[in-house]
Design an enzyme around this catalytic site. Sequence first.
Site, PDB file in Angstrom:
ATOM      1  N   TRP A 175       0.812  -1.218   0.000  1.00 32.54           N
ATOM      2  CA  TRP A 175       0.000   0.000   0.000  1.00 32.54           C
ATOM      3  C   TRP A 175       0.847   1.270   0.000  1.00 32.54           C
ATOM      4  O   TRP A 175       0.317   2.353  -0.210  1.00 32.54           O
ATOM      5  CB  TRP A 175      -0.911   0.031   1.239  1.00 32.54           C
ATOM      6  CG  TRP A 175      -0.138  -0.249   2.503  1.00 32.54           C
ATOM      7  CD1 TRP A 175      -0.011  -1.459   3.122  1.00 32.54           C
ATOM      8  CD2 TRP A 175       0.657   0.667   3.257  1.00 32.54           C
ATOM      9  NE1 TRP A 175       0.822  -1.348   4.217  1.00 32.54           N
ATOM     10  CE2 TRP A 175       1.241  -0.051   4.323  1.00 32.54           C
ATOM     11  CE3 TRP A 175       0.937   2.030   3.143  1.00 32.54           C
ATOM     12  CZ2 TRP A 175       2.100   0.539   5.263  1.00 32.54           C
ATOM     13  CZ3 TRP A 175       1.792   2.621   4.072  1.00 32.54           C
ATOM     14  CH2 TRP A 175       2.347   1.873   5.118  1.00 32.54           C
ATOM     15  N   ASN A 176       2.154   1.186   0.268  1.00 28.78           N
ATOM     16  CA  ASN A 176       2.872   2.442   0.543  1.00 28.78           C
ATOM     17  C   ASN A 176       3.150   3.278  -0.704  1.00 28.78           C
ATOM     18  O   ASN A 176       3.260   4.488  -0.613  1.00 28.78           O
ATOM     19  CB  ASN A 176       4.136   2.202   1.377  1.00 28.78           C
ATOM     20  CG  ASN A 176       5.146   1.318   0.705  1.00 28.78           C
ATOM     21  OD1 ASN A 176       4.837   0.616  -0.256  1.00 28.78           O
ATOM     22  ND2 ASN A 176       6.373   1.344   1.187  1.00 28.78           N
ATOM     23  N   ALA A 203      -2.692  -3.887  -2.923  1.00 29.21           N
ATOM     24  CA  ALA A 203      -2.985  -4.019  -1.495  1.00 29.21           C
ATOM     25  C   ALA A 203      -4.422  -3.582  -1.208  1.00 29.21           C
ATOM     26  O   ALA A 203      -4.962  -2.700  -1.872  1.00 29.21           O
ATOM     27  CB  ALA A 203      -2.011  -3.174  -0.689  1.00 29.21           C
ATOM     28  N   GLY A 218       6.423  -6.426  -0.670  1.00 28.71           N
ATOM     29  CA  GLY A 218       5.683  -6.412   0.593  1.00 28.71           C
ATOM     30  C   GLY A 218       6.587  -6.877   1.716  1.00 28.71           C
ATOM     31  O   GLY A 218       7.820  -6.782   1.625  1.00 28.71           O
ATOM     32  N   LYS A 248      -2.817  -8.011  -8.103  1.00 31.58           N
ATOM     33  CA  LYS A 248      -3.664  -7.715  -6.945  1.00 31.58           C
ATOM     34  C   LYS A 248      -2.984  -6.630  -6.112  1.00 31.58           C
ATOM     35  O   LYS A 248      -1.975  -6.885  -5.465  1.00 31.58           O
ATOM     36  CB  LYS A 248      -3.885  -8.952  -6.070  1.00 31.58           C
ATOM     37  CG  LYS A 248      -4.957  -8.709  -5.012  1.00 31.58           C
ATOM     38  CD  LYS A 248      -4.905  -9.660  -3.851  1.00 31.58           C
ATOM     39  CE  LYS A 248      -3.802  -9.360  -2.886  1.00 31.58           C
ATOM     40  NZ  LYS A 248      -3.909  -8.041  -2.199  1.00 31.58           N
ATOM     41  N   LEU A 254      11.310  -7.143  -0.516  1.00 24.73           N
ATOM     42  CA  LEU A 254      10.736  -7.316   0.829  1.00 24.73           C
ATOM     43  C   LEU A 254      11.152  -6.194   1.787  1.00 24.73           C
ATOM     44  O   LEU A 254      11.639  -5.154   1.370  1.00 24.73           O
ATOM     45  CB  LEU A 254      11.134  -8.696   1.362  1.00 24.73           C
ATOM     46  CG  LEU A 254      10.816  -9.850   0.395  1.00 24.73           C
ATOM     47  CD1 LEU A 254      11.257 -11.178   0.973  1.00 24.73           C
ATOM     48  CD2 LEU A 254       9.336  -9.884   0.038  1.00 24.73           C
ATOM     49  N   GLU A 301      11.469  -3.402  11.434  1.00 23.79           N
ATOM     50  CA  GLU A 301      11.166  -2.214  10.644  1.00 23.79           C
ATOM     51  C   GLU A 301      10.036  -1.442  11.350  1.00 23.79           C
ATOM     52  O   GLU A 301       8.950  -1.987  11.537  1.00 23.79           O
ATOM     53  CB  GLU A 301      10.676  -2.755   9.295  1.00 23.79           C
ATOM     54  CG  GLU A 301      10.687  -1.864   8.145  1.00 23.79           C
ATOM     55  CD  GLU A 301      10.144  -2.594   6.897  1.00 23.79           C
ATOM     56  OE1 GLU A 301       9.421  -3.608   6.988  1.00 23.79           O
ATOM     57  OE2 GLU A 301      10.438  -2.105   5.804  1.00 23.79           O
TER      58      GLU A 301
HETATM   59  P1  NAD Z   1       2.268  -7.097   3.234  1.00 28.36           P
HETATM   60  O1  NAD Z   1       3.309  -8.140   3.024  1.00 28.36           O
HETATM   61  O2  NAD Z   1       1.419  -7.192   4.436  1.00 28.36           O
HETATM   62  O3  NAD Z   1       1.269  -7.057   1.990  1.00 28.36           O
HETATM   63  C1  NAD Z   1       1.746  -6.936   0.657  1.00 28.36           C
HETATM   64  C2  NAD Z   1       0.740  -7.569  -0.285  1.00 28.36           C
HETATM   65  O4  NAD Z   1       0.622  -8.972  -0.010  1.00 28.36           O
HETATM   66  C3  NAD Z   1      -0.679  -6.994  -0.164  1.00 28.36           C
HETATM   67  O5  NAD Z   1      -1.242  -6.950  -1.458  1.00 28.36           O
HETATM   68  C4  NAD Z   1      -1.384  -8.026   0.699  1.00 28.36           C
HETATM   69  O6  NAD Z   1      -2.770  -8.072   0.502  1.00 28.36           O
HETATM   70  C5  NAD Z   1      -0.739  -9.314   0.221  1.00 28.36           C
HETATM   71  N1  NAD Z   1      -0.760 -10.396   1.209  1.00 28.36           N
HETATM   72  C6  NAD Z   1      -0.683 -10.280   2.555  1.00 28.36           C
HETATM   73  N2  NAD Z   1      -0.710 -11.509   3.125  1.00 28.36           N
HETATM   74  C7  NAD Z   1      -0.795 -12.406   2.120  1.00 28.36           C
HETATM   75  C8  NAD Z   1      -0.851 -13.838   2.074  1.00 28.36           C
HETATM   76  N3  NAD Z   1      -0.804 -14.578   3.163  1.00 28.36           N
HETATM   77  N4  NAD Z   1      -0.952 -14.437   0.873  1.00 28.36           N
HETATM   78  C9  NAD Z   1      -0.972 -13.692  -0.249  1.00 28.36           C
HETATM   79  N5  NAD Z   1      -0.925 -12.335  -0.287  1.00 28.36           N
HETATM   80  C10 NAD Z   1      -0.835 -11.700   0.895  1.00 28.36           C
HETATM   81  O7  NAD Z   1       3.033  -5.702   3.171  1.00 28.36           O
HETATM   82  P2  NAD Z   1       2.429  -4.239   3.350  1.00 28.36           P
HETATM   83  O8  NAD Z   1       2.134  -3.994   4.787  1.00 28.36           O
HETATM   84  O9  NAD Z   1       1.347  -3.998   2.352  1.00 28.36           O
HETATM   85  O10 NAD Z   1       3.691  -3.348   2.894  1.00 28.36           O
HETATM   86  C11 NAD Z   1       4.715  -2.967   3.749  1.00 28.36           C
HETATM   87  C12 NAD Z   1       5.935  -3.863   3.563  1.00 28.36           C
HETATM   88  O11 NAD Z   1       6.355  -3.812   2.202  1.00 28.36           O
HETATM   89  C13 NAD Z   1       7.119  -3.396   4.375  1.00 28.36           C
HETATM   90  O12 NAD Z   1       7.752  -4.507   4.949  1.00 28.36           O
HETATM   91  C14 NAD Z   1       8.024  -2.749   3.322  1.00 28.36           C
HETATM   92  O13 NAD Z   1       9.389  -2.725   3.658  1.00 28.36           O
HETATM   93  C15 NAD Z   1       7.766  -3.604   2.137  1.00 28.36           C
HETATM   94  N6  NAD Z   1       8.126  -2.901   0.913  1.00 28.36           N
HETATM   95  C16 NAD Z   1       9.226  -3.342   0.217  1.00 28.36           C
HETATM   96  C17 NAD Z   1       9.611  -2.669  -0.942  1.00 28.36           C
HETATM   97  C18 NAD Z   1      10.802  -3.115  -1.729  1.00 28.36           C
HETATM   98  O14 NAD Z   1      10.958  -2.675  -2.848  1.00 28.36           O
HETATM   99  N7  NAD Z   1      11.664  -3.980  -1.191  1.00 28.36           N
HETATM  100  C19 NAD Z   1       8.869  -1.579  -1.398  1.00 28.36           C
HETATM  101  C20 NAD Z   1       7.750  -1.167  -0.669  1.00 28.36           C
HETATM  102  C21 NAD Z   1       7.392  -1.853   0.487  1.00 28.36           C
END
Ligand code: NAD
Length: 493
Positions: A161-162, A187, A241, A185, A264, A395
């Site tokens: 979502w960020n 967020a 994510g 898909k 990640l 984090e």
């Molecule tokens: P998240 O992992 O909770 O969710 C990311 C996506 O995965 C969303 O679309 C969510 O609906 C989906 N998801 C969640 N649980 C799932 C499951 N069990 N099975 C399948 N899909 C699932 O992350 P978030 O809170 O949306 O984002 C923040 C995180 O993303 C932070 O850790 C951040 O560091 C990371 N991030 C990394 C980068 C990068 O480029 N490395 C960039 C932006 C954000």
Amino acid sequence: MTPMTTRYPLSALIRSGNFIDGQWVSAASGTRFAVTDPATGKTIAEVADSDANDARAATDAAARAFPAWRDTLPAERAAVLRRWHALIVANAGELGQLISLEQGKPLHEGRGEAMYGASYVAWFADEATRIYGDLIPQQQRGKRMSAVKEPVGVVAAITPWNFPLAMIARKIAPALAAGCTVVGKPAEDTPLTALALAMLAHEAGVPPGVLNLICASRERGVTAVADWLADSRVRKITFTGSTPVGKHLARESAGTLKKLSLELGGNAPFIVFDDADLDAAVDGLMAAKFRNGGQTCVCPNRVYVQSGVFERFADKLATRVAALKVAPATDPAAQIGPMINARAVEKIARHVDDAVSRGARVLTGGKRLAELGPNWYAPTVLADATPDMQLSCEETFGPVVPLFRFDDEAEAIRAANDTPYGLAAYFYSQDVRRIDRVARQLEAGIVGINEGALASEAAPFGGVKESGYGREGSKYGLDDYLSIKYLCQGGLA
Ligand code: NAD
């Protein structure tokens, strides 16, 4: 007006259906969920709440569309991407508003994100025409060996979502450039911007089935993604994510052995040596830390300051942080918006309270801003942070800067690398030999040297260790969407 420059009012960019096979459709179950403004908690729109049936329909469309899209000329794919880029740029103001509305970042950051996301589309439009193979120097008479690159096939893109626009644009653009088709898909907190992008992609001439997006609440989204994980037609997952979810996807996709890109979480160190230009270091830290209210994966999470300059640096920083304007995106002067949801604020408060209970000093902030609502937290600087504190290992993903004191270079590098993560790292020094030594020793995919703003479509973005693998952007960004085919032709004279 040509289609390339069509500008839409914000209301026309807000869509509520899934986008499958070039059509806007409801979830098969007919269910919807609300998307809210994190600044106020008000509902912006209700969108389709998809499950495995919708995921399957999207895969069917993407699999059907793949052969024809794969066989288009690279220049044809580039032309479609250029039209999409022009439409995103023409609508950057409204897309920026939409990003700010559903995600909370200040308006200038929302617009900046739209332009940043667009830059990846332009970049990969150009890269589409540069997918070279190799003719391998002849090894045997009568035989010719070559290596050609082919699109991997249907790609599933799952985003956080960020950065509701940039994260999905930098997956869709290289996938389409390579000749892959996409099921995506976004967020659950921020699906609207992605849907607006799909609308513009359709207008740009992306054929039906080449790009498909489904929305889902957290719980149903898990079942939708599970369908992609098990479906052998989905050849690749590209995910941005959190690290736990990335590991889950890696485990669950093993059954069909998919190609994976995992962007990640991070736990970025930011080191200020005593030979640094302190004002430049404060500027760099402000830029790196407070973009999106501290909710970026490359935000410095641990700031190490050498003893000789610790107090001076802390004072300068605390003065700048205390002056940040915290306000909703509707206020043009806003520099820090709300956090994405109450869960995020809980985590930030837990980290700060834990640090204070273990001896950290609050130089500024250190509290919720309940008068603004449940999703607000004050920009915070903590001095005397130590490795036993939660914010040293996890984090924080919020506007909190913990300052750790160190005495020598080896100690700083040891502390910086003492984490399972390895996305970004930063350091400030004016000693050229130290710059070379430290840059080599930091365990990170991205290193900022006397610089806090690192993102660029021309640079390879990605991590090492538990921050994942794969690179987005740059000339390397297409590799994740291609596989190499070796052709061996015999019977030649
Ligand atoms: P998240 O992992 O909770 O969710 C990311 C996506 O995965 C969303 O679309 C969510 O609906 C989906 N998801 C969640 N649980 C799932 C499951 N069990 N099975 C399948 N899909 C699932 O992350 P978030 O809170 O949306 O984002 C923040 C995180 O993303 C932070 O850790 C951040 O560091 C990371 N991030 C990394 C980068 C990068 O480029 N490395 C960039 C932006 C954000």
